[in-house]
Write an enzyme that holds these catalytic residues in place. Structure first.
Site, PDB file in Angstrom:
ATOM      1  N   TYR A 142      28.626   8.399 -24.911  1.00 19.36           N
ATOM      2  CA  TYR A 142      29.449   8.206 -26.086  1.00 19.36           C
ATOM      3  C   TYR A 142      29.879   8.350 -26.830  1.00 19.36           C
ATOM      4  O   TYR A 142      28.388   7.778 -27.445  1.00 19.36           O
ATOM      5  CB  TYR A 142      29.450   7.476 -25.579  1.00 19.36           C
ATOM      6  CG  TYR A 142      31.586   5.956 -26.101  1.00 19.36           C
ATOM      7  CD1 TYR A 142      32.432   6.526 -25.293  1.00 19.36           C
ATOM      8  CD2 TYR A 142      30.188   4.960 -26.014  1.00 19.36           C
ATOM      9  CE1 TYR A 142      33.002   5.017 -25.581  1.00 19.36           C
ATOM     10  CE2 TYR A 142      31.428   3.671 -26.360  1.00 19.36           C
ATOM     11  CZ  TYR A 142      33.228   4.567 -26.617  1.00 19.36           C
ATOM     12  OH  TYR A 142      33.969   3.448 -26.529  1.00 19.36           O
ATOM     13  N   ASP A 237      24.639   9.895 -34.321  1.00 15.34           N
ATOM     14  CA  ASP A 237      24.558   9.413 -33.128  1.00 15.34           C
ATOM     15  C   ASP A 237      24.143   8.136 -32.940  1.00 15.34           C
ATOM     16  O   ASP A 237      23.517   8.216 -31.467  1.00 15.34           O
ATOM     17  CB  ASP A 237      26.165   9.040 -32.538  1.00 15.34           C
ATOM     18  CG  ASP A 237      27.001   8.022 -31.944  1.00 15.34           C
ATOM     19  OD1 ASP A 237      26.418   7.068 -32.580  1.00 15.34           O
ATOM     20  OD2 ASP A 237      27.288   7.314 -31.611  1.00 15.34           O
ATOM     21  N   LYS A 265      25.709  -1.857 -34.153  1.00 16.02           N
ATOM     22  CA  LYS A 265      25.373  -2.168 -33.469  1.00 16.02           C
ATOM     23  C   LYS A 265      24.316  -3.752 -33.819  1.00 16.02           C
ATOM     24  O   LYS A 265      24.112  -4.324 -34.970  1.00 16.02           O
ATOM     25  CB  LYS A 265      24.823  -1.799 -32.100  1.00 16.02           C
ATOM     26  CG  LYS A 265      25.753  -1.597 -31.481  1.00 16.02           C
ATOM     27  CD  LYS A 265      25.610  -0.944 -29.546  1.00 16.02           C
ATOM     28  CE  LYS A 265      26.555  -0.415 -29.207  1.00 16.02           C
ATOM     29  NZ  LYS A 265      27.320   0.766 -28.457  1.00 16.02           N
TER      30      LYS A 265
HETATM   31  C1  PLP Z   1      28.625   2.037 -28.677  1.00 16.90           C
HETATM   32  C2  PLP Z   1      28.324   3.252 -28.857  1.00 16.90           C
HETATM   33  C3  PLP Z   1      29.163   3.409 -30.001  1.00 16.90           C
HETATM   34  C4  PLP Z   1      31.008   3.140 -30.391  1.00 16.90           C
HETATM   35  O1  PLP Z   1      30.230   1.907 -31.198  1.00 16.90           O
HETATM   36  P1  PLP Z   1      31.939   0.771 -31.116  1.00 16.90           P
HETATM   37  O2  PLP Z   1      31.141  -0.974 -32.244  1.00 16.90           O
HETATM   38  O3  PLP Z   1      31.865  -0.162 -30.132  1.00 16.90           O
HETATM   39  O4  PLP Z   1      32.254   1.274 -31.544  1.00 16.90           O
HETATM   40  C5  PLP Z   1      29.514   4.463 -30.457  1.00 16.90           C
HETATM   41  N1  PLP Z   1      28.212   5.673 -30.195  1.00 16.90           N
HETATM   42  C6  PLP Z   1      27.426   5.133 -29.799  1.00 16.90           C
HETATM   43  C7  PLP Z   1      26.122   5.512 -29.116  1.00 16.90           C
HETATM   44  C8  PLP Z   1      27.508   3.758 -29.090  1.00 16.90           C
HETATM   45  O5  PLP Z   1      26.982   3.334 -27.871  1.00 16.90           O
END
Ligand code: PLP
Length: 426
Positions: A142, A237, A265
């Site tokens: 994701y 990511d 995060k």
């Molecule tokens: C949480 C997440 C996102 C999206 O981040 P948001 O701050 O919720 O938009 C993108 N990539 C990864 C791997 C994530 O865990």
């Protein structure tokens, strides 16, 4: 009716599904979401003042536990001086320098307000810098909710993806190639077929959005060598794994170096923030230097940056990740032992302060393996633990998170509750 149920009913009248992000709604486990009233350290309290041991930690950010006094103080002090300016600040330089110092592959970095914006911008940048359109992503990873990333594999190898959300025109994902996570051969075949059109590969180098799934040896190395050979940009990511699995993310653990990295995060310590950074020659393509447009009214928000800087400083203390990793292993090893003692098929894995629990004998290697787990066992376990005051993610497709405030007493209380619940499963 319970207070949580009352609030959920009221929320559902004014907010679609009663929540501002779907997985909070308990749809995959059933039951009523808990409305959080307050949180401190490893715990939160719901609207009925019931206390829970929290293994979500805001889905990752709360690595120092909730409401860490130093982070709260930094936020309060920053807020007094104004909430947002729309002009640059010295603190933005400070957090940029911190990120560059901690993650060697990042030479320059730009802040956003969320992880979604960071990944969306990194992909636009990769496309702009290479002049190519196609991207590769992996099933079960994701990367936020940008259109071209809401996609699953089409039927058959090397087909382009199908949208996984209504409202995404098939044309918008026509340039997205979806391959199974850990399928190095699939990546080689995609590059053999489309190499000169591929702008980038984006991957969660340790997947955390289909439960925790680690890369098999050679997978990330293949991504690196194929990208290098074909002039494509490798994007890690690390929105979830950055400063969560270790001080330099997955790249520090595996030694595989991406061209661009996305973060969010943990780097905001609970405040809204995101970042993407990497090689200067690529980053120089962003406006105002280059032709790739990217912007944000609240990007580099002074209150979020203050929380981020303080969090990163505290994470830099010697031994932080060793202690965090040891507590997380105590939890996962304890759970496995407990499940086995009651004859429940169960396995678990962890890296730093991130863990996976699987209702299957084997630790999964991809989305199909995760889907093969016993979902009924998971649901019963989830609700059983919730009753006992332990809050795990309300989905079998999510990872779990431990903070440095999860001390031995908290882990032991969790394992005691788990013993009770596993007993009911066999
Ligand atoms: C949480 C997440 C996102 C999206 O981040 P948001 O701050 O919720 O938009 C993108 N990539 C990864 C791997 C994530 O865990």
């Amino acid at each position: 009716m319970s207070r949580n149920a009352e609030l959920f009913e009221r929320a559902s009248r004014s907010i679609p599904g009663g929540v501002n992000s779907p997985v909070r709604a308990f749809r995959s486990v059933g039951g009523t979401p808990r409305f959080v009233a307050r949180a401190k350290g490893p715990h939160f309290w719901d609207a009925e003042d019931k206390r829970y041991i929290d293994y979500i930690g805001s889905w990752g950010p709360a690595i120092l536990g909730h409401a860490h006094p130093e982070v709260v103080k930094a936020v309060q002090e920053a807020a007094v001086h104004g909430l947002s300016y729309g002009a640059p600040t010295e603190a933005e330089i400070e957090i940029a320098e911190l990120l560059i110092e901690r993650i060697p592959s990042i030479e320059q970095v730009r802040l956003t307000s969320s992880g979604t914006e960071a990944t969306m911008s990194a992909i636009r940048l990769a496309r702009g810098a290479t002049g190519r359109n196609k991207i590769i992503k992996f099933e079960g990873c994701y990367h936020g909710h940008a259109d071209s990333l809401l996609v699953k594999a089409g039927s058959g190898l090397l087909t382009f993806g199908n949208p996984t959300s209504a409202g995404v025109p098939p044309e918008f994902v026509a340039h997205t190639i979806v391959i199974d996570f850990n399928d190095a051969q699939g990546v080689q075949e995609a590059f053999a077929a489309h190499g000169k059109d591929i702008a980038c590969v984006i991957v969660e180098p340790m997947a955390g959005n289909m439960n925790l799934v680690k890369p098999v040896p050679g997978f990330l190395e293949t991504l690196r060598s194929e990208c290098t050979a074909h002039g494509a940009v490798l994007i890690f990511d690390e929105v979830m794994t950055g400063f969560r699995v270790g001080p330099q993310g997955v790249q520090g653990i595996t030694g595989v170096t991406p061209d661009l990295t996305t973060l969010a995060k943990v780097i905001g310590g609970g405040m809204p923030i995101g970042a993407f950074g990497g090689r200067t020659d690529i980053m120089q393509n962003i406006a105002p230097m280059g032709a790739v447009y990217q912007a944000g009214t609240l990007s580099g928000n002074p209150v979020a940056v203050a929380a981020g800087i303080t969090t990163l400083r505290l994470l830099g203390e010697p031994g932080f990740y060793d202690r965090l990793g040891a507590q997380t292993r105590k939890l996962t090893e304890g759970l496995v032992q407990c499940a086995r003692s009651h004859g429940v098929p169960f396995s678990a894995d962890s890296e730093g302060g991130m863990f996976g629990m699987y209702f299957s004998e084997q630790v999964p290697k991809g989305l199909n393996d995760v889907s093969a787990g016993n979902i009924e066992h998971f649901k019963t376990f989830f609700h059983g633990m919730l009753d006992q005051g332990v809050y795990f993610a309300p989905s079998a497709y999510e990872a779990g998170f431990v903070s440095c405030m999860h001390d031995d007493a908290v882990i032991e209380a969790t394992l005691k509750a788990a013993d009770h619940v596993f007993k009911t499963l066999n």
